[in-house]
Design an enzyme around this catalytic site. Structure first.
Site, PDB file in Angstrom:
ATOM      1  N   HIS A  38       0.834  -1.205   0.000  1.00 47.79           N
ATOM      2  CA  HIS A  38       0.000   0.000   0.000  1.00 47.79           C
ATOM      3  C   HIS A  38       0.866   1.252   0.000  1.00 47.79           C
ATOM      4  O   HIS A  38       1.993   1.242   0.492  1.00 47.79           O
ATOM      5  CB  HIS A  38      -0.890   0.036   1.243  1.00 47.79           C
ATOM      6  N   GLU A 106      -6.379  -0.224  -6.185  1.00 47.93           N
ATOM      7  CA  GLU A 106      -7.391   0.663  -5.609  1.00 47.93           C
ATOM      8  C   GLU A 106      -6.963   2.111  -5.812  1.00 47.93           C
ATOM      9  O   GLU A 106      -5.771   2.433  -5.752  1.00 47.93           O
ATOM     10  CB  GLU A 106      -7.555   0.417  -4.093  1.00 47.93           C
TER      11      GLU A 106
END
Length: 316
Positions: A38, A106
């Site tokens: 991330h 994402e």
């Protein structure tokens, strides 16, 4: 019985803590790990997001675990040619014990350079081309690629492992499953949905089916439920929100609608080994070959001891 690994959460732990968790997991008998990739955490209460490739180097030096990313998006934030180099170096560091998990990503992580966040179909096309770039560069030698989404010109990855790392693909919808079955060396899931695994196999998918499972260990069950709701309320968000919300603040706003029961009821919390065994059994019954357990909260040493002493011995 599937292999049981540990899921290391970059969203709620710093780099040194993640390496230490990997070390403790190996001492407790775990043989494999996956680690999330991330740029941002889902919420500010999670509070971390170290660069995964640095952390993997630390894990390679500190343990003999087999490890992989769960999962990397090789399409927007980082060009696939750079991911090819990073993954090749990591595979060398792990002496072949590394796999590359990939997915279509994402907006939370991929929007940061101002790129347009495309729709799902375009993201799948980008992922397919990115995988082609990875495999091209892992062949060795000087390579060029002129595609619809990516250009690579006279690039060579000099440090390559003896064998390219396998690519495991995360997929949820039918179109993504078809792509994963056609392109992947394995499948990545996050829930015990047998239909998804069966569909992947029926479409010709090969290789291991791996999944992440969440839990929250504490000797105080009420504390465990509070920790899940405080740290991971985003688990209760439906549909495509996880793919399209751009910042932790947006996830926090949406998560105001998520109750403690919505996120704590579906996963094992507390210290009853039967709850953990039942949850693992759901993933086994769904057809997964490897299950990676993410323990939410701060009680990691206690969790590893608990698992080694009470859960592991009761697994078939």
């Amino acid at each position: 019985m599937p292999e049981i690994g540990v899921a290391l959460s970059s969203e709620d732990h710093g780099p040194k803590d993640l390496v230490e968790q990997a070390r403790m997991a190996e001492q407790a008998g775990f043989t494999a790990a996956w680690i999330s990739d991330h740029y941002h955490p889902w919420t500010t209460s999670q509070g971390h997001s170290p660069f995964v490739w640095c952390v993997l180097g630390g894990i390679a030096a500190a343990t003999n675990l087999r490890a992989g990313t769960g999962v990397t998006c090789p399409t927007t934030r980082i060009h696939p040619a750079i991911i090819a180099q990073a993954a090749a170096t990591t595979a060398v560091m792990f002496d072949g014990r590394f796999y590359l998990g990939v997915g279509s990503g994402e907006a939370l992580n991929e929007h940061i350079l101002g790129d347009v966040w495309p729709g799902a179909d375009i993201r799948l096309e980008m992922l397919e081309e990115a995988i082609a770039v990875l495999r091209l560069l892992w062949q060795g030698g000087t390579q060029s690629h002129y595609g619809e989404y990516y250009t690579v010109e006279n690039a060579q990855v000099f440090d390559l492992p003896d064998k390219p790392p396998p690519i495991y693909i995360s997929a949820f919808g039918e179109k993504a499953l078809k792509s994963a079955a056609r392109l992947g060396d394995g499948y990545v899931g996050t829930s015990p949905e047998k239909d998804m695994v069966d569909t992947y196999v029926s479409l010709g998918g090969r290789g291991p089916k791996i999944a992440g499972m969440k839990c929250c260990y504490s000797t105080d069950g009420a504390e465990a439920r509070r920790l899940v709701h405080t740290l991971w309320p985003n688990m209760g968000l439906p549909g495509e929100l996880a793919q399209i919300l751009p910042t932790p603040a947006h996830f926090e706003q949406a998560a105001e609608l998520v109750t403690e029961a919505m996120v704590a009821d579906p996963i094992p919390t507390g210290s009853n080994p039967e709850d953990y065994i039942a949850s693992i059994s759901q993933f086994v019954d769904a057809g997964y070959d490897e299950i990676y357990i993410h323990n939410i909260g701060p009680h990691h040493e206690e969790f590893f001891n608990f698992f080694a002493e009470t859960v592991g011995p009761q697994l078939p």
